[in-house]
Design a protein around this motif. Structure first.
Motif, mmCIF file in Angstrom:
data_model
loop_
_atom_site.group_PDB
_atom_site.id
_atom_site.type_symbol
_atom_site.label_atom_id
_atom_site.label_comp_id
_atom_site.label_asym_id
_atom_site.label_seq_id
_atom_site.Cartn_x
_atom_site.Cartn_y
_atom_site.Cartn_z
ATOM 1 N N GLY A 1 3.319 11.747 5.792
ATOM 2 C CA GLY A 1 4.803 11.153 5.760
ATOM 3 C C GLY A 1 4.671 10.782 4.042
ATOM 4 O O GLY A 1 3.832 10.975 3.316
ATOM 5 N N GLU A 2 6.003 10.518 3.656
ATOM 6 C CA GLU A 2 6.297 9.991 2.245
ATOM 7 C C GLU A 2 5.463 8.658 2.150
ATOM 8 O O GLU A 2 5.453 7.844 3.044
ATOM 9 C CB GLU A 2 7.785 9.901 2.188
ATOM 10 C CG GLU A 2 8.508 11.288 2.187
ATOM 11 C CD GLU A 2 8.226 12.053 1.179
ATOM 12 O OE1 GLU A 2 8.055 11.475 -0.006
ATOM 13 O OE2 GLU A 2 8.359 13.403 1.303
ATOM 14 N N ARG A 3 5.215 8.453 0.808
ATOM 15 C CA ARG A 3 4.511 7.046 0.490
ATOM 16 C C ARG A 3 5.346 5.818 0.829
ATOM 17 O O ARG A 3 4.874 4.794 1.403
ATOM 18 C CB ARG A 3 3.998 7.356 -0.928
ATOM 19 C CG ARG A 3 3.375 5.636 -1.481
ATOM 20 C CD ARG A 3 2.781 5.783 -2.711
ATOM 21 N NE ARG A 3 1.559 6.589 -2.483
ATOM 22 C CZ ARG A 3 0.348 6.031 -2.121
ATOM 23 N NH1 ARG A 3 0.296 4.772 -1.295
ATOM 24 N NH2 ARG A 3 -0.582 6.914 -2.181
ATOM 25 N N ALA A 4 6.670 5.955 0.428
ATOM 26 C CA ALA A 4 7.519 4.717 0.669
ATOM 27 C C ALA A 4 7.691 4.430 2.139
ATOM 28 O O ALA A 4 7.835 3.140 2.733
ATOM 29 C CB ALA A 4 9.067 4.937 -0.047
ATOM 30 N N LEU B 1 6.005 1.056 6.889
ATOM 31 C CA LEU B 1 5.479 0.947 8.142
ATOM 32 C C LEU B 1 4.113 0.019 8.055
ATOM 33 O O LEU B 1 3.786 -0.693 9.079
ATOM 34 C CB LEU B 1 4.897 2.279 8.730
ATOM 35 C CG LEU B 1 6.178 3.227 9.315
ATOM 36 C CD1 LEU B 1 5.613 4.642 9.446
ATOM 37 C CD2 LEU B 1 7.223 2.721 10.417
ATOM 38 N N VAL B 2 3.269 0.088 7.192
ATOM 39 C CA VAL B 2 2.171 -0.597 6.842
ATOM 40 C C VAL B 2 2.542 -2.016 6.853
ATOM 41 O O VAL B 2 1.756 -2.963 7.292
ATOM 42 C CB VAL B 2 1.210 -0.298 5.620
ATOM 43 C CG1 VAL B 2 0.278 -1.222 5.145
ATOM 44 C CG2 VAL B 2 0.659 1.292 5.896
ATOM 45 N N HIS C 1 -5.011 -3.206 2.189
ATOM 46 C CA HIS C 1 -4.635 -3.527 0.751
ATOM 47 C C HIS C 1 -3.971 -2.237 0.170
ATOM 48 O O HIS C 1 -2.722 -1.866 0.606
ATOM 49 C CB HIS C 1 -6.144 -3.835 0.007
ATOM 50 C CG HIS C 1 -6.664 -5.068 0.764
ATOM 51 N ND1 HIS C 1 -6.299 -6.287 0.569
ATOM 52 C CD2 HIS C 1 -7.894 -4.872 1.288
ATOM 53 C CE1 HIS C 1 -7.098 -6.947 1.137
ATOM 54 N NE2 HIS C 1 -7.907 -6.306 1.654
ATOM 55 N N SER C 2 -4.485 -1.477 -0.788
ATOM 56 C CA SER C 2 -3.903 -0.508 -1.587
ATOM 57 C C SER C 2 -4.403 0.789 -0.809
ATOM 58 O O SER C 2 -4.264 1.781 -1.242
ATOM 59 C CB SER C 2 -4.182 -0.386 -2.818
ATOM 60 O OG SER C 2 -5.564 -0.498 -3.360
ATOM 61 N N ARG C 3 -5.149 0.868 0.201
ATOM 62 C CA ARG C 3 -5.780 2.011 0.946
ATOM 63 C C ARG C 3 -4.911 2.676 1.696
ATOM 64 O O ARG C 3 -5.320 2.934 2.985
ATOM 65 C CB ARG C 3 -6.955 1.653 1.503
ATOM 66 C CG ARG C 3 -8.085 1.341 0.591
ATOM 67 C CD ARG C 3 -9.529 0.749 1.410
ATOM 68 N NE ARG C 3 -9.333 -0.030 2.558
ATOM 69 C CZ ARG C 3 -9.420 -1.598 2.275
ATOM 70 N NH1 ARG C 3 -9.691 -1.921 1.073
ATOM 71 N NH2 ARG C 3 -9.294 -2.119 3.376
ATOM 72 N N VAL C 4 -3.857 3.378 1.172
ATOM 73 C CA VAL C 4 -2.964 4.030 1.826
ATOM 74 C C VAL C 4 -2.867 5.592 1.224
ATOM 75 O O VAL C 4 -2.314 5.407 0.064
ATOM 76 C CB VAL C 4 -1.415 3.234 1.906
ATOM 77 C CG1 VAL C 4 -0.473 4.039 2.577
ATOM 78 C CG2 VAL C 4 -1.447 2.110 2.490
ATOM 79 N N ILE C 5 -3.014 6.356 1.879
ATOM 80 C CA ILE C 5 -3.036 7.803 1.502
ATOM 81 C C ILE C 5 -1.745 8.352 2.104
ATOM 82 O O ILE C 5 -1.713 8.348 3.395
ATOM 83 C CB ILE C 5 -4.281 8.405 1.774
ATOM 84 C CG1 ILE C 5 -5.347 7.828 1.287
ATOM 85 C CG2 ILE C 5 -4.197 9.822 1.354
ATOM 86 C CD1 ILE C 5 -6.879 8.198 1.910
ATOM 87 N N GLN D 1 1.566 11.875 1.673
ATOM 88 C CA GLN D 1 1.593 12.837 1.449
ATOM 89 C C GLN D 1 1.716 13.152 -0.106
ATOM 90 O O GLN D 1 2.073 12.578 -0.702
ATOM 91 C CB GLN D 1 2.912 13.641 1.964
ATOM 92 C CG GLN D 1 3.547 14.980 1.583
ATOM 93 C CD GLN D 1 4.828 15.116 2.117
ATOM 94 O OE1 GLN D 1 5.913 14.304 1.986
ATOM 95 N NE2 GLN D 1 5.083 16.277 2.757
ATOM 96 N N GLY D 2 0.992 14.222 -0.708
ATOM 97 C CA GLY D 2 1.007 14.255 -2.020
ATOM 98 C C GLY D 2 -0.216 13.576 -2.633
ATOM 99 O O GLY D 2 -0.623 14.118 -3.673
ATOM 100 N N ASP D 3 -1.200 12.842 -1.959
ATOM 101 C CA ASP D 3 -2.006 12.234 -2.506
ATOM 102 C C ASP D 3 -3.537 13.277 -2.063
ATOM 103 O O ASP D 3 -4.396 12.898 -3.000
ATOM 104 C CB ASP D 3 -2.283 10.784 -1.859
ATOM 105 C CG ASP D 3 -1.493 9.756 -2.229
ATOM 106 O OD1 ASP D 3 -1.004 10.049 -3.146
ATOM 107 O OD2 ASP D 3 -1.207 8.855 -1.545
#
Length: 153
Positions: free
Chosen positions: A95-98, A103-104, A115-119, A121-123
């Motif tokens: 899905g999209e980052r935003a 959701l996180v 923390h910042s460990r969210v991958i 779509q596009g990553d």
């Protein structure tokens, strides 16, 4: 023997799927799909929490930006708390980052698990597939929890 010591000293990696259409950590319905009988739920929902974990009073949320109502799976918070002792956890979504970040916030309002460990779509390095090459860890030390077997390469 060195490999065994590495696993003892460091955490393994847990990659968790997060898409509002699946049921791994949460369950969502689009506003348009909520039945007349379910409309009462809108009065029982919380808004997006701030960073304070005490602000989560229930597990049902309305996310206007995505046009969905979402509910945390039973014991999702217990699972994340226990898993955080054993794993360094990542969220991986197509899905999209935003949307993923919103959701996180529901799963980790105190920012203690991911923390910042969210991958998102596009990553990734492959289009329409999740690849472990963007997870910082030895592939043999990665556990994947996803509802679709074919998405991981």
């Amino acid at each position: 023997m060195l490999g065994v010591r590495m696993f003892i000293k460091t955490k393994l990696y847990l990659v968790l799927d997060l898409d509002h259409t699946d049921h791994t950590l949460l369950n969502s319905n689009r506003f348009a799909d909520i039945t007349r009988e379910e409309k009462y739920l809108e009065g029982q929902r919380d808004s997006l929490p701030d960073s304070d974990m005490d602000k989560i009073k229930s597990s049902l949320f309305r996310l206007d930006s995505m046009h969905i109502m979402t509910k945390l799976r039973p014991f999702a918070n217990t699972f994340l708390n226990e898993a955080s002792n054993l794993f360094e956890m990542y969220i991986y979504t197509m899905g999209e980052r935003a949307d993923a970040l919103d959701l996180v916030k529901l799963l980790d309002p105190g920012d203690i698990y991911f923390h910042s460990r969210v991958i998102a779509q596009g990553d990734g390095t492959q289009k329409y597939q999740k690849g472990l090459d963007v997870v910082l860890g030895q592939e043999s030390a990665v556990l994947i929890l996803d509802d679709a077997e074919a998405v991981i390469t």
